[in-house]
Write an enzyme that holds these catalytic residues in place. Structure first.
Site, PDB file in Angstrom:
ATOM      1  N   ASP A  26       0.893  -1.399   0.382  1.00 31.34           N
ATOM      2  CA  ASP A  26       0.144   0.110  -0.392  1.00 31.34           C
ATOM      3  C   ASP A  26       0.771   0.943   0.169  1.00 31.34           C
ATOM      4  O   ASP A  26       0.531   2.309   0.142  1.00 31.34           O
ATOM      5  CB  ASP A  26      -0.567   0.082   1.638  1.00 31.34           C
ATOM      6  CG  ASP A  26      -0.388  -0.340   2.449  1.00 31.34           C
ATOM      7  OD1 ASP A  26       0.868  -0.512   2.511  1.00 31.34           O
ATOM      8  OD2 ASP A  26      -0.750   0.089   3.043  1.00 31.34           O
ATOM      9  N   GLN A  27       2.394   1.433  -0.142  1.00 30.32           N
ATOM     10  CA  GLN A  27       2.713   2.122  -0.584  1.00 30.32           C
ATOM     11  C   GLN A  27       2.068   2.691  -1.626  1.00 30.32           C
ATOM     12  O   GLN A  27       2.418   2.821  -2.668  1.00 30.32           O
ATOM     13  CB  GLN A  27       4.738   2.228   0.393  1.00 30.32           C
ATOM     14  CG  GLN A  27       4.829   1.362  -1.313  1.00 30.32           C
ATOM     15  CD  GLN A  27       6.336   1.050  -0.524  1.00 30.32           C
ATOM     16  OE1 GLN A  27       6.835   0.699   0.002  1.00 30.32           O
ATOM     17  NE2 GLN A  27       7.789   1.737  -1.606  1.00 30.32           N
ATOM     18  N   GLU A  83      17.203  11.913 -31.462  1.00 31.96           N
ATOM     19  CA  GLU A  83      17.841  11.111 -32.239  1.00 31.96           C
ATOM     20  C   GLU A  83      17.645  10.965 -33.434  1.00 31.96           C
ATOM     21  O   GLU A  83      16.852  10.080 -33.844  1.00 31.96           O
ATOM     22  CB  GLU A  83      18.423  10.068 -31.407  1.00 31.96           C
ATOM     23  CG  GLU A  83      19.070   9.913 -29.930  1.00 31.96           C
ATOM     24  CD  GLU A  83      19.684   8.094 -29.942  1.00 31.96           C
ATOM     25  OE1 GLU A  83      19.714   7.515 -30.650  1.00 31.96           O
ATOM     26  OE2 GLU A  83      19.889   8.147 -28.695  1.00 31.96           O
ATOM     27  N   TYR A  84      16.754  12.008 -34.394  1.00 30.52           N
ATOM     28  CA  TYR A  84      18.432  12.993 -34.506  1.00 30.52           C
ATOM     29  C   TYR A  84      17.402  14.684 -34.921  1.00 30.52           C
ATOM     30  O   TYR A  84      16.589  14.695 -35.793  1.00 30.52           O
ATOM     31  CB  TYR A  84      19.412  12.898 -35.524  1.00 30.52           C
ATOM     32  CG  TYR A  84      20.239  12.100 -34.796  1.00 30.52           C
ATOM     33  CD1 TYR A  84      20.787  11.970 -33.459  1.00 30.52           C
ATOM     34  CD2 TYR A  84      19.749  11.415 -34.916  1.00 30.52           C
ATOM     35  CE1 TYR A  84      21.473  10.848 -33.166  1.00 30.52           C
ATOM     36  CE2 TYR A  84      20.579   9.930 -34.763  1.00 30.52           C
ATOM     37  CZ  TYR A  84      21.391   9.808 -34.225  1.00 30.52           C
ATOM     38  OH  TYR A  84      21.955   9.298 -33.124  1.00 30.52           O
ATOM     39  N   THR A  89      29.528  10.307 -28.351  1.00 24.60           N
ATOM     40  CA  THR A  89      30.680   9.527 -28.947  1.00 24.60           C
ATOM     41  C   THR A  89      31.433   8.496 -28.868  1.00 24.60           C
ATOM     42  O   THR A  89      32.493   7.570 -28.078  1.00 24.60           O
ATOM     43  CB  THR A  89      31.734  10.514 -28.558  1.00 24.60           C
ATOM     44  OG1 THR A  89      31.795  10.762 -27.416  1.00 24.60           O
ATOM     45  CG2 THR A  89      31.503  11.447 -28.419  1.00 24.60           C
ATOM     46  N   TYR A  90      30.407   7.592 -29.182  1.00 22.96           N
ATOM     47  CA  TYR A  90      30.421   5.595 -29.895  1.00 22.96           C
ATOM     48  C   TYR A  90      29.637   5.409 -30.871  1.00 22.96           C
ATOM     49  O   TYR A  90      28.591   6.884 -31.165  1.00 22.96           O
ATOM     50  CB  TYR A  90      29.778   4.907 -28.086  1.00 22.96           C
ATOM     51  CG  TYR A  90      28.532   5.884 -27.779  1.00 22.96           C
ATOM     52  CD1 TYR A  90      27.733   5.754 -27.895  1.00 22.96           C
ATOM     53  CD2 TYR A  90      29.425   6.463 -26.521  1.00 22.96           C
ATOM     54  CE1 TYR A  90      26.242   6.625 -27.131  1.00 22.96           C
ATOM     55  CE2 TYR A  90      28.090   7.647 -25.310  1.00 22.96           C
ATOM     56  CZ  TYR A  90      26.921   6.597 -26.329  1.00 22.96           C
ATOM     57  OH  TYR A  90      25.730   7.759 -25.200  1.00 22.96           O
ATOM     58  N   ASP A  91      29.794   4.035 -31.448  1.00 20.04           N
ATOM     59  CA  ASP A  91      28.474   3.728 -32.411  1.00 20.04           C
ATOM     60  C   ASP A  91      28.957   4.423 -34.007  1.00 20.04           C
ATOM     61  O   ASP A  91      28.135   4.442 -34.460  1.00 20.04           O
ATOM     62  CB  ASP A  91      27.583   4.226 -32.153  1.00 20.04           C
ATOM     63  CG  ASP A  91      27.195   3.108 -30.855  1.00 20.04           C
ATOM     64  OD1 ASP A  91      27.219   2.075 -30.622  1.00 20.04           O
ATOM     65  OD2 ASP A  91      25.859   3.154 -30.222  1.00 20.04           O
TER      66      ASP A  91
END
Length: 604
Positions: free
Chosen positions: A308-309, A378-379, A445-447
């Protein structure tokens, strides 16, 4: 208010005096003794009325008396009546008037003064003897240490607590001072101070009052800084992405940030992703985000959720993590590769879109969890999974609307392309114009290279610098950062991206980069992609090219960052005066967080 009173020989001592101090006479006058008691009368803020009563507690008449005491710096007597009061620095002396020289056994006299300050008298002496004997009442002690836990301090209030003072009679209440000004009087040992300003430091002290209104000394001061406010622009950011789908197959939970040691080595978390639909920010995964129930074993604080929170899921776990590591700021990231298609419609009405994002991020159920918003589009005006034609100014219009809605102190960031080729994705949008509205860009700065080019050539997916034979010369981190700077983006608003994973091909016979392949190497979750924590053991690096490691294992060829290459990249980021670094994403790291540690130590 009466400022004078007549001395009447034989009048009784004041009932329940505020600070009572009694003195025994010297041995040569053993039958003569006196007490002195102090009471603070009216207090009008800038001043107060104080009264002393001197009483003959011995069996012989006293012929003349001298009372001495000390006030703390800032408290003093301005005027007096029915006694002659003088001072030497903070030491004060009162002598009887000539017409009130004698004091019979059991008789008492009272004199008064108008004072300034908040201090209480100490060091009382009557006729040279200490005033702490029979018949006296001592002021209360200083309250115990003032404290406030992290959960007790929010952006607009602080709950402080302190230890009880002691008194020979009874402590009546406590005055609470903020920056030297009284803000409350309470009988409790806690006080919640409201109406504070985010990101502001306050000093709290507490003073006890006893049942006869004597004030004791002030407690030691507690310095409290409210949450929120502007992030120090000079601090290096160390941010990682936490994915809401990682709690499923990857079995990676917010608690892992704690157990790995990573939480103490980051400044920010981007929670990925919220969706962008029908021109609005929407929840990405309701079950993972705020409904999933956590057992004690997977909970940050070791406490299981209840049915019940009001809030469960990763949002609640992030709340617990922030309580344990109050330096961490959390941003809600929207979009990503899969969900960026909705931005084109959203930017058609950027004001309405910003309002929808604000309503979601600042939902009362989890508003305290998030300190900012990140837009992972993107993008803009270019192609990713889908193509956008909203125009170069769309990114500026969106960020301006976000800043207008969220205000000057809310973190607003964006993940951006690293395509620095001429006429490429960086050139397609006005990132320089949008920079004035954001706190920083996360440059992905990858892929740069991967098995989407199934036959190769093999190349590191995250090269820092160019090298001989690189398939696309401007597909490097250095070229991307240089182009953003040339477009007017300050270096401090650029974060260098690091992948916690590798990209790989299979059917490769050449160990050096540039070899041919037959397709994507097998990966745990998708072909051509594997976590660093797996690759470091199954395919250890055999070389470095362009500042990134690579490995040839059997017929598979992988490129990925290691602690060593990350250290070199962080040194470069510092040399370029960048705002810091970020990484995708936490679950790719080892159980002891060795890549996150490399980012942390490299930016120190």
């Amino acid at each position: 208010m009466s400022k004078r009173s007549r001395i009447v020989a034989g009048m009784t001592a004041l009932a329940l005096p505020l600070a009572a101090m009694v003195a025994m006479a010297s041995p040569a006058q053993a039958a003569t003794s006196a007490s002195a008691s102090y009471v603070k009368g009216s207090d009008w803020g800038s001043g107060f009325e104080g009264k002393w009563t001197v009483k003959n507690t011995g069996t012989t008449t006293i012929n003349g008396w001298t009372l001495e005491w000390d006030f703390p710096t800032g408290t003093k007597v301005l005027s007096s009546w029915d006694a002659d009061v003088t001072s030497a620095g903070n030491h004060w002396t009162a002598k009887n008037k000539p017409w009130a020289n004698t004091l019979a056994p059991g008789a008492s006299v009272t004199f008064g003064f108008n004072g300034q300050g908040t201090g209480a008298p100490t060091g009382c002496k009557i006729n040279g003897a200490s005033c702490d004997g029979t018949g006296g009442d001592a002021p209360p002690s200083a309250p115990g240490t003032v404290t406030a836990g992290d959960a007790d301090v929010t952006e607009t209030q602080a709950k402080i607590s302190w230890g009880a003072a002691t008194d020979d009679k009874q402590v009546k209440n406590y005055d609470v001072f903020r920056d030297g000004n009284k803000v409350a009087t309470t009988t409790s040992l806690t006080h919640t101070d409201t109406g504070l300003v985010k990101g502001t430091t306050y000093s709290y002290t507490v003073q006890a009052r006893d049942s006869i209104d004597q004030l004791g000394p002030l407690s030691g001061a507690l310095s409290v800084t409210t949450k929120g406010g502007v992030i120090d622009p000079g601090a290096k950011k160390k941010m990682g992405y936490f994915t809401n789908w990682g709690v499923y197959g990857r079995n990676y939970f917010v608690k892992n940030l704690d157990t790995s040691g990573t939480a103490s080595k980051i400044t920010h978390i981007n929670y990925a992703f919220g969706n962008v639909q029908n021109g609005r920010c929407t929840i990405g995964d309701a079950y993972s985000d705020y409904d999933m129930a956590y057992g004690a074993d997977k909970s940050v604080d070791g406490v299981a959720d209840t049915w019940d929170q009001p809030l469960r899921g990763s949002f609640n776990q992030l709340r617990k993590l922030k309580k344990k590591y109050p330096h961490i700021k959390v941003l809600y990231s929207f979009g990503g590769w899969t969900w960026s298609g909705g931005f084109g419609q959203a930017v058609a009405n950027p004001t309405a879109f910003a309002q929808s994002c604000y309503d979601l991020v600042e939902d009362p159920r989890w508003a305290d969890v998030f300190d900012g918003i990140d837009l992972d589009w993107e993008y803009p005006n270019a192609c990713g999974l889908t193509c956008d034609t909203s125009g170069p100014a769309s990114i500026t219009n969106m960020m301006k609307a976000m800043r207008t809605k969220f205000g000057p102190n809310y973190l607003i960031t964006a993940a951006t392309t690293a395509d620095a080729s001429d006429g490429g994705k960086i050139d397609a949008a006005d990132y320089g114009g949008a920079a004035q509205y954001i706190d920083w860009y996360n440059i992905m700065t990858y892929d740069f290279f991967g098995a989407w080019d199934a036959k190769g050539p093999t190349a590191p997916h995250s090269p820092l610098t160019a090298y001989s034979g690189i398939p696309k010369p401007k597909f490097t981190s250095a070229e991307a950062i240089a182009k953003f700077k040339a477009k007017g983006v300050p270096a401090s608003k650029l974060l260098l991206g690091v992948g916690f994973y590798g990209r790989g091909w299979t059917g490769v016979t050449q160990a050096a980069p540039g070899g041919t392949a037959t397709g994507a190497a097998p990966g745990t979750y998708e072909p051509g992609n594997e976590d660093y924590k797996v690759l470091k053991n199954t395919c250890p690096s055999t070389g470095t090219i362009g500042g990134t490691a690579y490995a040839h294992c059997g017929s598979n060829w992988w490129s990925y960052d290691t602690p060593a290459t990350i250290s070199s990249k962080m040194a470069w980021a510092k040399q370029q005066n960048l705002g810091g670094a970020f990484y995708w994403e936490f679950s790719g790291d080892t159980a002891n967080g060795e890549l996150a540690n490399a980012v942390h130590t490299g930016l120190q």
